[in-house]
Design a protein around this motif. Structure first.
Motif, PDB file in Angstrom:
ATOM      1  N   THR A   1      72.232 -48.717  36.895  1.00 23.81           N
ATOM      2  CA  THR A   1      71.773 -49.844  36.082  1.00 23.81           C
ATOM      3  C   THR A   1      72.492 -49.813  34.735  1.00 23.81           C
ATOM      4  OG1 THR A   1      69.988 -48.637  34.990  1.00 23.81           O
ATOM      5  CG2 THR A   1      69.461 -49.723  37.095  1.00 23.81           C
TER       6      THR A   1
ATOM      7  N   PRO B   1      71.242 -56.684  36.212  1.00 27.54           N
ATOM      8  CA  PRO B   1      70.718 -56.300  37.523  1.00 27.54           C
ATOM      9  C   PRO B   1      71.029 -54.844  37.833  1.00 27.54           C
ATOM     10  CG  PRO B   1      72.781 -57.457  37.785  1.00 27.54           C
ATOM     11  CD  PRO B   1      72.445 -57.495  36.319  1.00 27.54           C
ATOM     12  N   SER B   2      70.379 -54.296  38.822  1.00 24.45           N
ATOM     13  CA  SER B   2      70.676 -52.959  39.306  1.00 24.45           C
ATOM     14  C   SER B   2      71.714 -53.071  40.416  1.00 24.45           C
ATOM     15  CB  SER B   2      69.420 -52.296  39.861  1.00 24.45           C
ATOM     16  OG  SER B   2      69.759 -51.102  40.543  1.00 24.45           O
TER      17      SER B   2
ATOM     18  N   THR C   1      73.834 -51.831  46.602  1.00 21.80           N
ATOM     19  CA  THR C   1      74.542 -53.091  46.828  1.00 21.80           C
ATOM     20  C   THR C   1      75.916 -52.908  47.446  1.00 21.80           C
ATOM     21  OG1 THR C   1      75.604 -53.081  44.665  1.00 21.80           O
ATOM     22  CG2 THR C   1      73.428 -54.139  44.819  1.00 21.80           C
TER      23      THR C   1
ATOM     24  N   ARG D   1      73.234 -62.440  39.135  1.00 22.65           N
ATOM     25  CA  ARG D   1      72.054 -61.608  39.417  1.00 22.65           C
ATOM     26  C   ARG D   1      71.602 -61.829  40.864  1.00 22.65           C
ATOM     27  NH1 ARG D   1      68.973 -58.891  36.085  1.00 22.65           N
ATOM     28  NH2 ARG D   1      67.133 -59.360  37.327  1.00 22.65           N
ATOM     29  N   GLU D   2      71.616 -63.093  41.313  1.00 22.68           N
ATOM     30  CA  GLU D   2      71.219 -63.393  42.687  1.00 22.68           C
ATOM     31  C   GLU D   2      72.150 -62.715  43.693  1.00 22.68           C
ATOM     32  OE1 GLU D   2      71.038 -67.663  42.887  1.00 22.68           O
ATOM     33  OE2 GLU D   2      69.150 -67.737  41.782  1.00 22.68           O
TER      34      GLU D   2
ATOM     35  N   GLU E   1      71.101 -59.005  43.590  1.00 19.28           N
ATOM     36  CA  GLU E   1      69.764 -58.780  44.121  1.00 19.28           C
ATOM     37  C   GLU E   1      69.683 -59.058  45.620  1.00 19.28           C
ATOM     38  OE1 GLU E   1      67.481 -61.099  41.365  1.00 19.28           O
ATOM     39  OE2 GLU E   1      67.664 -59.554  39.815  1.00 19.28           O
ATOM     40  N   SER E   2      70.565 -59.900  46.141  1.00 21.48           N
ATOM     41  CA  SER E   2      70.589 -60.136  47.583  1.00 21.48           C
ATOM     42  C   SER E   2      71.525 -59.151  48.270  1.00 21.48           C
ATOM     43  CB  SER E   2      71.025 -61.575  47.879  1.00 21.48           C
ATOM     44  OG  SER E   2      72.382 -61.762  47.523  1.00 21.48           O
ATOM     45  N   LYS E   3      72.088 -58.237  47.474  1.00 25.72           N
ATOM     46  CA  LYS E   3      72.966 -57.175  47.951  1.00 25.72           C
ATOM     47  C   LYS E   3      74.231 -57.710  48.620  1.00 25.72           C
ATOM     48  CE  LYS E   3      69.294 -53.777  48.299  1.00 25.72           C
ATOM     49  NZ  LYS E   3      68.793 -54.116  47.041  1.00 25.72           N
TER      50      LYS E   3
END
Length: 115
Positions: A16, A24-25, A29, A89-90, A93-95
């Motif tokens: 992070t 985002p983290s 990912t 970010r999306e 976050e959706s990897k």
């Protein structure tokens, strides 16, 4: 190599960017946090210090061409404020690993017919 790893450890905690409140983290990912690098101007990019005596910003005047700070050597692949946008970010976050190059529009080819 050891110095590079130590720098990476100082920059990131568990994949992070804790100094960026909306970042985002990257954990899980497939995108690995990258260490800071030094560009051709001698400026460290990605260290989160945002200022450097070698940066053109520190000696900017009316004769400075802004293009001097354009290009990939001024952008860090994982420690960049651009990751804080909703779209990026999306992706994280959706990897999903981004498939486009930097600054490309996701659905419009603005260069189509320009060559």
């Amino acid at each position: 190599m050891k110095e590079e790893q130590e720098s990476r450890n100082r920059m990131a905690i568990d994949e992070t960017l804790p100094h960026q409140i909306s970042a985002p983290s990257f954990k899980g990912t497939g995108i690995n946090m990258q260490p800071p690098f030094v560009n051709s101007f001698g400026v460290t990019i990605g260290d989160s210090k945002y200022t450097s005596p070698e940066s053109p910003l520190e000696s900017w005047n009316k004769d400075t061409d802004p293009a001097i700070m354009a290009g990939d050597e001024w952008i860090h692949p994982t420690n960049d404020i651009g990751w804080n946008t909703t779209e990026n970010r999306e992706l994280i976050e959706s990897k999903r690993v981004p498939q486009a190059q930097p600054f490309m529009h996701p659905t419009k080819d603005v260069s189509n017919g320009k060559d």
